[in-house]
Design an enzyme around this catalytic site. Structure first.
Site, PDB file in Angstrom:
ATOM      1  CE1 TYR A 138      34.635  35.950  39.424  1.00 32.60           C
ATOM      2  CE2 TYR A 138      34.872  38.317  39.329  1.00 32.60           C
ATOM      3  CZ  TYR A 138      34.087  37.207  39.506  1.00 32.60           C
ATOM      4  OH  TYR A 138      32.746  37.352  39.748  1.00 32.60           O
ATOM      5  CE  LYS A 192      28.383  28.777  51.343  1.00 30.08           C
ATOM      6  NZ  LYS A 192      26.998  28.920  51.829  1.00 30.08           N
ATOM      7  CG  ASP A 224      24.650  31.308  52.393  1.00 33.81           C
ATOM      8  OD1 ASP A 224      25.520  31.908  53.050  1.00 33.81           O
ATOM      9  OD2 ASP A 224      24.275  30.156  52.663  1.00 33.81           O
ATOM     10  CG  ASP A 248      31.273  40.630  39.758  1.00 39.14           C
ATOM     11  OD1 ASP A 248      30.619  41.659  39.495  1.00 39.14           O
ATOM     12  OD2 ASP A 248      31.648  39.815  38.901  1.00 39.14           O
ATOM     13  CG  ASP A 252      26.475  44.397  39.557  1.00 35.72           C
ATOM     14  OD1 ASP A 252      27.344  45.263  39.778  1.00 35.72           O
ATOM     15  OD2 ASP A 252      26.234  43.933  38.430  1.00 35.72           O
TER      16      ASP A 252
END
Ligand code: NAD
Length: 357
Positions: A138, A192, A224, A248, A252
């Site tokens: 980001y 990852k 994943d 992020d 959520d």
């Protein structure tokens, strides 16, 4: 301890008032705490033309912790980006350097029907996602969109840079290990590493840190798989630590397992545990001023403040247990109401928590 209170817009003042009553009740019991109020968001724009005025910034920098309600509303939607209420929120987070975002997702057994998952899968869920908040793809440079030669001819390409320095990983790792220590001593680090060098470094650094926390059981999971496990068997997790982008998405996902936005607190901490505490929801303009908003997310955010910024685990637990008790007693605001329970407004919910305390 000095707390800067930023009630903000919409339901912000109503829900913050109830959290302050709870903190004040604890002050009566010996908690040494002072409040100073300031403006942020739309109300600050109305008063000063700036969503994060200098006077607010000064109070926030001088305080030991900040309790924030919510900002925004249709009244300010047409303003230019720099003057929008949400801009005030981004500015205070970046000015205070709060790099560690702690988001608990707790499903109280009494609210098991609010989840979209089967009650037996989620009932009693209690996980804490620790998300790095100021780095990763980001913020990484270089980034951009430009025309380049590609195998499909000349066309626009877009790119970003996923980047973490070792110390950046270490400081969020410390927050996560310490949080795990205060809970059930289990930490799962999500990355990852099979395809991304940046997260390979993440795994190496977090693994090295485990030696400093022999009492914490560390595991690793690919993102994943973590996304899948969160809906398949979420109760296997306790504390989860991950980077900005994965955090992020996963935070959520985790918060929605509980199904009730009015219940979810959050904390964003700097290296010295100075923190910004706020509910995960927004200013709910559709119900603002009606006295029906659920104040529990804000009251639980105040409990997080007691735990993380004031190091007062006992007081934090007292508040959290009081919330559990009012749910067990059947009190519900409109957002979590179901037949057979007692519907109450914001102030009555605050009264019930105070009585339980
Ligand atoms: P929202 O979270 O404000 O509301 C979504 C829905 O949940 C609404 O129906 C609302 O009534 C309900 N809800 C939210 N909190 C509740 C509570 N405590 N009790 C009962 N019901 C509750 O999200 P939105 O409608 O997308 O955004 C409204 C405004 O809030 C926008 O201006 C947005 O920019 C702003 N916002 C602010 C923050 C923040 O201050 N941190 C976060 C998200 C959105």
């Amino acid at each position: 301890m000095k707390v800067c209170v930023l009630a903000g817009d919409g339901i912000g003042p109503e829900i913050t008032a109830e959290a302050l009553r709870v903190l004040e009740a604890l002050r009566g019991d010996g908690l040494d705490i002072e409040f100073e109020h300031a403006l942020i968001g739309g109300c600050a724009v109305d008063a000063t033309g700036d969503p994060y005025p200098e006077a607010t910034s000064k109070l926030a920098r001088e305080a030991d912790a900040i309790l924030l309600g919510a900002v925004g509303g249709p009244k300010w939607d047409a303003l230019p980006r720099e003057q929008r209420p949400e801009r005030g929120l981004l500015r205070i987070r970046s000015e205070l350097g709060v790099f560690a975002n702690l988001r608990p997702a707790i499903l109280y057994p009494e609210l098991a029907n609010a989840s979209s998952l089967k009650p037996e899968v989620v009932s009693g869920l209690d996980i804490l996602i620790v998300r790095e908040l100021t780095g990763d793809i980001y913020f990484g440079q270089p980034r951009g969109i430009e025309v380049r030669d590609t195998q499909w001819g000349e066309q626009r390409v877009g790119w970003n840079t996923m980047i973490y320095a070792e110390e950046e990983i270490r400081r969020i790792g410390r927050v996560a290990f310490e949080a795990a220590r205060k809970r059930s001593k289990k930490l799962c680090s999500v990355d990852k590493m099979n395809v991304l060098e940046c997260t390979q470094l993440w795994r190496e650094v977090i693994s090295d840190m485990a030696a400093d926390y022999p009492d914490v059981e560390l595991s690793h999971m690919l993102v994943d798989n973590a996304a899948m496990q969160l809906v398949k068997a979420p109760k296997q997790f306790d504390v989860v630590v991950t980077g900005n982008m994965f955090g992020d998405i996963l935070s959520d996902e985790a918060s929605m397992l509980t199904g009730s936005i009015g219940m979810l607190p959050s904390a964003s901490l700097d290296a010295d545990n100075k923190g910004l505490y706020e509910p995960s929801h927004g200013s709910a303009p559709d119900i603002a001023g009606q006295g029906v908003a659920n104040p529990l997310a804000t009251i639980l955010s105040a409990a997080m403040m007691l735990r993380y910024s004031f190091g007062d685990e006992g007081a934090a637990l007292r508040v959290e247990n009081a919330v559990r008790k009012v749910l067990a007693q059947g009190y519900r605001t409109g957002d979590i109401f179901e037949p057979g329970t007692t519907r109450v407004g914001t102030r009555q919910m605050g009264d019930a928590v105070l009585a339980a305390l």
